[in-house]
Design a protein around this motif. Structure first.
Motif, PDB file in Angstrom:
ATOM      1  N   TRP A  47       0.900  -1.080  -0.004  1.00  0.00           N
ATOM      2  CA  TRP A  47      -0.064   0.172  -0.073  1.00  0.00           C
ATOM      3  C   TRP A  47       1.002   1.082  -0.255  1.00  0.00           C
ATOM      4  N   ASP A  51      -2.731   5.696   1.777  1.00  0.00           N
ATOM      5  CA  ASP A  51      -3.686   4.617   1.295  1.00  0.00           C
ATOM      6  C   ASP A  51      -3.823   3.423   2.403  1.00  0.00           C
ATOM      7  N   SER A 211     -12.574  -3.804  -1.466  1.00  0.00           N
ATOM      8  CA  SER A 211     -11.193  -3.178  -2.347  1.00  0.00           C
ATOM      9  C   SER A 211     -10.051  -3.613  -1.900  1.00  0.00           C
ATOM     10  N   LYS A 214      -6.813  -1.581  -3.853  1.00  0.00           N
ATOM     11  CA  LYS A 214      -6.923  -0.004  -4.124  1.00  0.00           C
ATOM     12  C   LYS A 214      -7.651   0.645  -2.958  1.00  0.00           C
ATOM     13  N   HIS A 215      -7.371   1.678  -2.760  1.00  0.00           N
ATOM     14  CA  HIS A 215      -8.133   2.632  -1.641  1.00  0.00           C
ATOM     15  C   HIS A 215      -9.461   2.598  -2.293  1.00  0.00           C
ATOM     16  N   SER A 217     -11.594   5.113  -2.310  1.00  0.00           N
ATOM     17  CA  SER A 217     -11.621   6.221  -3.090  1.00  0.00           C
ATOM     18  C   SER A 217     -11.210   6.108  -4.649  1.00  0.00           C
ATOM     19  N   ASP A 218     -10.411   5.148  -4.739  1.00  0.00           N
ATOM     20  CA  ASP A 218      -9.943   4.976  -6.224  1.00  0.00           C
ATOM     21  C   ASP A 218     -10.772   3.928  -6.958  1.00  0.00           C
ATOM     22  N   SER A 219     -11.322   2.958  -6.171  1.00  0.00           N
ATOM     23  CA  SER A 219     -12.190   1.945  -6.761  1.00  0.00           C
ATOM     24  C   SER A 219     -13.522   2.200  -6.857  1.00  0.00           C
ATOM     25  N   PRO A 221     -15.005   5.847  -6.771  1.00  0.00           N
ATOM     26  CA  PRO A 221     -14.798   7.237  -6.827  1.00  0.00           C
ATOM     27  C   PRO A 221     -16.007   7.840  -6.374  1.00  0.00           C
ATOM     28  N   TRP A 228     -14.460  -0.761   5.075  1.00  0.00           N
ATOM     29  CA  TRP A 228     -13.576  -1.055   3.942  1.00  0.00           C
ATOM     30  C   TRP A 228     -13.113  -2.431   4.062  1.00  0.00           C
TER      31      TRP A 228
END
Length: 261
Positions: A47, A51, A211, A214-215, A217-219, A221, A228
């Motif tokens: 990571w 993230d 997810s 990826k974080h 917020s990326d997976s 949006p 999470w």
């Protein structure tokens, strides 16, 4: 059993930095005693520091019969601050370990909730009735969870519904369970299922997002999230083999308030 190192030096550094930056006021001290995670990972992700799941202070697990017998006190001491337990699946399956885990997690002081795995070949109303029939109404439990994802490998229910029907069925289940327990369920989903069914159109829903590379917020949006799920290969004292690990979105104080509600 092979276990990954509990924390690398880099992760220790992250934790130390977080501790150094944390406010030193009594108002941040939660009424629920949050324990820092002492977990490993049999297949860790590299990571980026910003993230990393450990930028979130509160962690937990989700389990089913596949985890076998769990030493809940050992898991709690290792940083399991909450747990979601598989209860039901479709309209006719009850997880064999649910009742034992439901009682044992509470006895160990782990806030726990129950989740339902959705089948796309049965009506949402019938599945909600099945869940309600098997999950006790407990005002100390965490909110119920609806797990919606594609089930392509199922021998009996591999099909897919149109996106509009998926969202309609989700609403039916969420509303029925809300009426039964007085608490709106959390919706768990995956990246592909979320995108295929435009789940961002569901308003007023707390999301639990998977997810693992990826974080969120990326997976996902622009999507808010409450929980999470960041790995399926976690290693936790008291549990043999891999287990899903999850991070709570807020602070220790936010978590304490959420548990209190």
């Amino acid at each position: 059993m092979k276990r990954a190192p509990v924390l690398t030096q880099a992760l220790v550094l992250i934790l130390c930095l977080l501790a150094a930056c944390a406010p030193r006021t009594t108002t941040e001290a939660p009424s629920f005693p949050v324990v820092a995670p002492r977990f490993g990972d049999s297949d860790p992700v590299d990571w980026a520091p910003q993230d990393h799941p450990l930028t979130h202070p509160v962690h937990g697990i989700d389990v089913s019969t596949w985890q076998g017998d769990i030493d809940w006190r050992a898991a709690r001491a290792a940083g399991v601050n909450f747990a979601f337990l598989k209860a039901t699946e479709g309209g006719d399956r009850l997880d064999p370990a649910f009742r034992q885990n439901w009682a044992a997690a509470r006895a160990a002081g782990v806030p726990r909730g129950a989740y339902h795995f959705f089948y796309h070949c049965r009506s949402a109303a019938s599945q909600a009735r099945w869940f309600i029939a098997h999950v006790p109404a407990d005002n100390q439990a965490l909110p119920p969870v609806l797990d919606m994802e594609w089930n392509a490998h199922s021998p009996t229910c591999p099909g897919r519904l149109p996106a509009t029907e998926v969202r309609s069925e989700a609403r039916i289940f969420l509303d029925a369970v809300t009426r039964a327990y007085g608490r709106r369920p959390i919706l768990y989903t995956t990246v592909d299922f979320y995108a295929d069914n435009q789940l961002w159109k569901l308003q007023g829903v707390d999301f639990w997002l998977r997810s693992t590379a990826k974080h969120p917020s990326d997976s996902f949006p622009g999507q808010h999230w409450l929980i999470w799920q960041y790995t399926a290969t976690g290693q936790v004292p008291g549990i043999a083999g891999d287990v899903d690990l999850n991070a709570f979105a807020g602070s220790r104080r936010d978590f304490a308030a959420w548990v209190a509600r």
